[in-house]
Structure formats: C-alpha cells, structure tokens
Design a protein around this motif. Structure first.
Motif, short mmCIF file in Angstrom:
data_model
loop_
_atom_site.label_atom_id
_atom_site.label_comp_id
_atom_site.label_asym_id
_atom_site.label_seq_id
_atom_site.Cartn_x
_atom_site.Cartn_y
_atom_site.Cartn_z
N ASN A 92 -12.53 -14.39 -58.78
CA ASN A 92 -11.60 -15.35 -59.38
C ASN A 92 -11.02 -14.81 -60.68
O ASN A 92 -11.77 -14.34 -61.56
N GLY A 93 -9.70 -14.89 -60.79
CA GLY A 93 -9.04 -14.47 -62.02
C GLY A 93 -8.61 -13.02 -62.04
O GLY A 93 -7.81 -12.63 -62.89
N ASP A 94 -9.11 -12.21 -61.11
CA ASP A 94 -8.72 -10.80 -61.08
C ASP A 94 -7.33 -10.63 -60.47
O ASP A 94 -6.94 -11.39 -59.57
N GLU A 95 -6.61 -9.64 -60.95
CA GLU A 95 -5.30 -9.30 -60.39
C GLU A 95 -5.40 -7.98 -59.64
O GLU A 95 -6.12 -7.07 -60.05
N VAL A 96 -4.68 -7.92 -58.52
CA VAL A 96 -4.65 -6.71 -57.71
C VAL A 96 -3.19 -6.39 -57.39
O VAL A 96 -2.46 -7.25 -56.89
N ILE A 97 -2.77 -5.18 -57.66
CA ILE A 97 -1.39 -4.77 -57.39
C ILE A 97 -1.26 -4.40 -55.92
O ILE A 97 -2.06 -3.62 -55.39
N VAL A 98 -0.26 -4.99 -55.26
CA VAL A 98 -0.11 -4.86 -53.81
C VAL A 98 1.33 -4.48 -53.47
O VAL A 98 2.27 -4.91 -54.15
N ALA A 99 1.49 -3.67 -52.42
CA ALA A 99 2.83 -3.37 -51.91
C ALA A 99 3.37 -4.60 -51.18
O ALA A 99 2.62 -5.28 -50.47
N PRO A 100 4.67 -4.90 -51.31
CA PRO A 100 5.21 -6.12 -50.68
C PRO A 100 5.65 -5.95 -49.24
O PRO A 100 5.62 -6.91 -48.47
N LEU A 101 6.06 -4.73 -48.85
CA LEU A 101 6.60 -4.52 -47.50
C LEU A 101 5.45 -4.17 -46.57
O LEU A 101 5.18 -3.00 -46.27
N THR A 102 4.76 -5.20 -46.10
CA THR A 102 3.54 -5.00 -45.34
C THR A 102 3.19 -6.30 -44.62
O THR A 102 3.80 -7.34 -44.86
N PHE A 103 2.19 -6.24 -43.75
CA PHE A 103 1.68 -7.44 -43.11
C PHE A 103 0.92 -8.27 -44.15
O PHE A 103 0.34 -7.72 -45.10
N ALA B 241 -1.86 -9.60 -44.41
CA ALA B 241 -3.28 -9.34 -44.66
C ALA B 241 -3.51 -8.44 -45.87
O ALA B 241 -4.54 -8.55 -46.53
N SER B 242 -2.54 -7.57 -46.19
CA SER B 242 -2.68 -6.66 -47.33
C SER B 242 -2.81 -7.41 -48.64
O SER B 242 -3.37 -6.88 -49.61
N ALA B 243 -2.26 -8.62 -48.69
CA ALA B 243 -2.35 -9.45 -49.89
C ALA B 243 -3.33 -10.60 -49.70
O ALA B 243 -4.00 -11.02 -50.64
N ASN B 244 -3.40 -11.12 -48.48
CA ASN B 244 -4.32 -12.24 -48.22
C ASN B 244 -5.76 -11.89 -48.59
O ASN B 244 -6.51 -12.74 -49.05
N CYS B 245 -6.13 -10.64 -48.40
CA CYS B 245 -7.50 -10.22 -48.69
C CYS B 245 -7.86 -10.42 -50.16
O CYS B 245 -9.03 -10.68 -50.49
N VAL B 246 -6.86 -10.33 -51.03
CA VAL B 246 -7.09 -10.58 -52.45
C VAL B 246 -7.33 -12.07 -52.67
O VAL B 246 -8.25 -12.47 -53.40
N LEU B 247 -6.52 -12.91 -52.03
CA LEU B 247 -6.68 -14.36 -52.15
C LEU B 247 -8.04 -14.81 -51.63
O LEU B 247 -8.66 -15.72 -52.19
N TYR B 248 -8.51 -14.20 -50.54
CA TYR B 248 -9.81 -14.57 -49.98
C TYR B 248 -10.92 -14.46 -51.02
O TYR B 248 -11.91 -15.21 -50.97
N CYS B 249 -10.78 -13.49 -51.93
CA CYS B 249 -11.82 -13.26 -52.95
C CYS B 249 -11.55 -14.02 -54.24
O CYS B 249 -12.30 -13.87 -55.22
N PRO C 161 8.90 -9.21 -46.61
CA PRO C 161 8.05 -9.05 -47.80
C PRO C 161 7.08 -10.23 -47.94
O PRO C 161 7.46 -11.39 -47.79
N VAL C 162 5.84 -9.92 -48.20
CA VAL C 162 4.77 -10.92 -48.12
C VAL C 162 5.08 -12.15 -48.97
O VAL C 162 4.88 -13.29 -48.53
#
Length: 396
Positions: free
Chosen positions: A84-95, A97-105, A339-340
């Motif tokens: 909770n509270g952590d930020e993760v830099i993610v590429a936008p042109l992707t499925f 799941a590449s970003a959802n995994c951050v939200l899961y945590c 874009p996600v």
C-alpha cells in the motif's frame, strides 16, 4: 482495382486466418497422456522439470511456475515487496495485467510514455515519474522486442528500484545476445496459447535472487510451507504452517508436461516467426502508407506479434475501416493494445487521456497481423495480398 470483400468482392481467403494460435504435435499430446496415466495430476515432478527447463534456457538460477501470466506478475510484485502506498512505473501500451498486478498489492501504477519507434517504455520518460514513493519499474517487451535494459538498469540502480520485466511476449528473445529472463531481478513469461510456447494457461517468474525465490514459492501455495527451517516449530511430518497471505496459484503437472514438450520446439518456433517477419518486412517496405516494425540493434526479437502502423494522413479512412476490411478478407487482424489507463476502470481511479501522448497516438494507428509458427507460405502470401488490396483501395 479489386473490389473489397467488405463491399461485396471475393475475399482473399476462403477460410479465416487467426492472428495467433498454438502449435501442438503428437509429442505434446503424448506428454499430456503420460501424465494422465501417472500418479500426479497437479503439483508433481513435471512442475519442477518445467521450471528447470525454463531457467536453464534463459541461463537463470530459479523459476517459479504458476497458473497464468497474470498470477506470475502478481507474484513478482509480491516478491518485490510492493505494498500500500508504493508507486510502480509501468508501460502503458500493454495488456491490463502489467498494471493490475501493482493494484493487487495495494500499489499505484504510474504510467511513463513509450518510444514511438519501438513502442516500448522510453527510458528517457522514466526519471520524471520517480518520486520518494517509487519502488519498482515494470517495462514490457512489447511484441517480443527487448526493452533497452542497460538504460533502465542504470535508472533503477541510481534510485534503488526493482525491475520486474514483463516478458510475456519475449521467451526466446535476446538483449545484446543475452536471453531475456536473466537480466532483471524478476522476469515474467506467459504461456497462453498464442505465446511463444503454451501450457494452455500458465506463467512463470525467473530470478537469480534466493530470497525472492523463497518468497514466490510461499506466495503460490497459500503462504504455506513444510520447510522446517522456515516454520516456528514442527509437530511431525504432517505439519505445515501458513507464514504469509498467499494464493492458490499452483500450476498442474498436466500443463507442465505440455510446457516441457513445447520447450523442445521453442527455437524452431522462433526461427519460423522470424522468417515470417522477414517476409512481411520485405513485402511491405514499398507501401508508403504502412510503417513496419522497427527493431533496435540491441534486440533480437522472437516476434510474438507483428504490428504495423498506418500512416492515417495518407489514407481516406480511419484504422477502424482498414481493420474491418481486412477481417472481411478473412485475415484475423487484432489490435494490441488500448493504453491501460484509458480503460473505464482506470478512469474511475483518476487516470485521464493525454497522460502518455505517444502511446495514445500509436494506439490509434496500429494493427496486428497474423503471426504464428504453423502459418504456411500461402497464409503469409494471403496476409500480404489482403494488406496490399485494402491499402490500395483506401489510399489517397
């Protein structure tokens, strides 16, 4: 000029050609049958065998296989300590799941824009997104092309960030003659049927870090262990303890038997993909309305997908009309990806259009053409003929 099938003309093909599909042979089928006749259906010896095969192939120390690629990304974020509270830099042109995994945590995805040539995360766009709360970077090897890992590595080391490489497209691809999978702290691969090899559904995370490996082993099995070195105490051989809140992300022996059989053909699959890409590039280089994929010198892609970009200023129509016309010719084109942050769920979280202008511009004009090892020469010729037919009709 030939009449387009969408306007009542004869299609280039009589049958539909999918954009991707699995390549299964009798050896694959027999490998699965052997497991079905054996003692283990779920977690058994074939899981470890498959993990060892993948780790050895990419030259890494550890591999942890799970039920799908999304679970693998979730597991990687957990292992990296995203909370909770952590930020993760993610590429936008992707499925997603590449970003959802951050939200899961409990973390927050922070989208950095792409390079307009490679469609991968642009290292020059990363540092402006880094804050005191940034903990990791998730670059995506889009289409199978490796990201510029040296530049991303330098940024990660400078800011003490973990790299979680989303290599869902990239098993067998190379970065500077080194296999994708043993460079980042954590690298995920997917085994969905259209990926370089398949286990039906499945995913894996590669690491050289013993601590991350142990965390992933716990995570995929409810956070439960029978390892006496990790437990508070032991009451006997039946005893186990839950040490963390994990998940049931286990993969089966059935799937892993298929995966190990598929691994024996991976290099052949990739060689065929590269042949098809070479044929496409040659066929389309004289078409001014189409931009073929750019591959930087440091990447040797395994080509999970082949994406063309339309020069819409040279066409009478939008991408939608070209897409529908190609589908009518029985060419199973697709688009990868919206874009996600433009998905409704992400808009509800506060993300807005304009966040990554390059990704949004590229998205509006890209189309994915069929590409898989089982394509025959006639299939490739049909794709080329359909693209030329449609572009000729719609060009200004």
């Amino acid at each position: 000029m030939s009449t387009l099938a969408i306007n009542g003309g004869k299609p280039v093909r009589d049958t539909y050609l999918a954009y991707g599909r699995q390549s299964i042979d009798d050896n694959d089928i027999q490998a699965v049958v052997d497991v079905l006749k054996g003692d283990f259906l779920t977690t058994g010896p074939k899981v470890a065998e498959f993990e060892n095969n993948i780790a050895a192939y990419v030259g890494a120390k550890h591999a942890v296989a799970v039920s799908n690629g999304t679970a693998a990304l979730h597991m990687a974020c957990f292992a990296a300590g995203i909370k909770n509270g952590d930020e993760v830099i993610v590429a936008p042109l992707t499925f997603a799941a590449s970003a959802n995994c951050v939200l899961y945590c409990g973390g927050t995805p922070v989208f950095a824009d792409i390079d307009e040539r490679t469609y991968n995360l642009d290292p020059n766009k990363i540092e402006d997104k880094i804050t005191d709360g940034t903990r990791a970077i998730i670059p995506v090897d889009f289409t199978g092309q490796s990201v510029d890992m040296d530049k991303i590595r330098a940024i990660a080391d400078k800011h003490k960030l973990t790299i979680i490489e989303d290599g869902a497209h990239a098993l067998g691809s190379e970065y500077k003659e080194k296999k994708v999978g043993n460079i980042a702290e954590l690298t995920e691969f997917s085994f969905h049927p259209v990926k370089p090899i398949t286990t039906g559904e499945g995913g894996i995370v590669i690491t050289n870090d013993d601590r991350l490996y142990e965390r992933m082993l716990l995570f995929r099995t409810h956070g439960i262990t029978r390892d006496e070195k990790l437990m508070t105490h032991s009451e006997g051989p039946w005893y186990y303890e839950q040490l963390d809140l994990g998940y049931n992300y286990r993969i089966t022996d059935i799937q892993c038997a298929l995966g190990s059989s598929q691994m024996q053909k991976l290099d052949k699959f990739i060689a065929r993909r590269r042949q098809i890409v070479k044929a496409y590039n040659e066929a389309f280089k004289g078409i001014d309305e189409v931009i073929t994929p750019f591959e930087p010198d440091y990447s040797n892609s395994g080509w999970h997908i082949y994406v063309i970009r339309l020069k819409l200023d040279k066409l009478k129509v939008s991408r939608k009309e070209v897409f529908e016309a190609l589908r009518a010719e029985n060419i199973g084109v697709n688009v990868h990806y919206l874009p996600v942050y433009l998905h409704p769920y992400y808009k509800k979280l506060g993300y807005q259009e304009g966040l990554c202008p390059n990704a949004e511009s590229v998205y509006q004009s890209i189309i994915t053409l069929p590409l898989f090892p089982g394509m025959e020469k006639q299939d490739v010729d049909d794709v080329v003929a359909a693209v030329k037919k449609v572009i000729e009709y719609y060009k200004i």
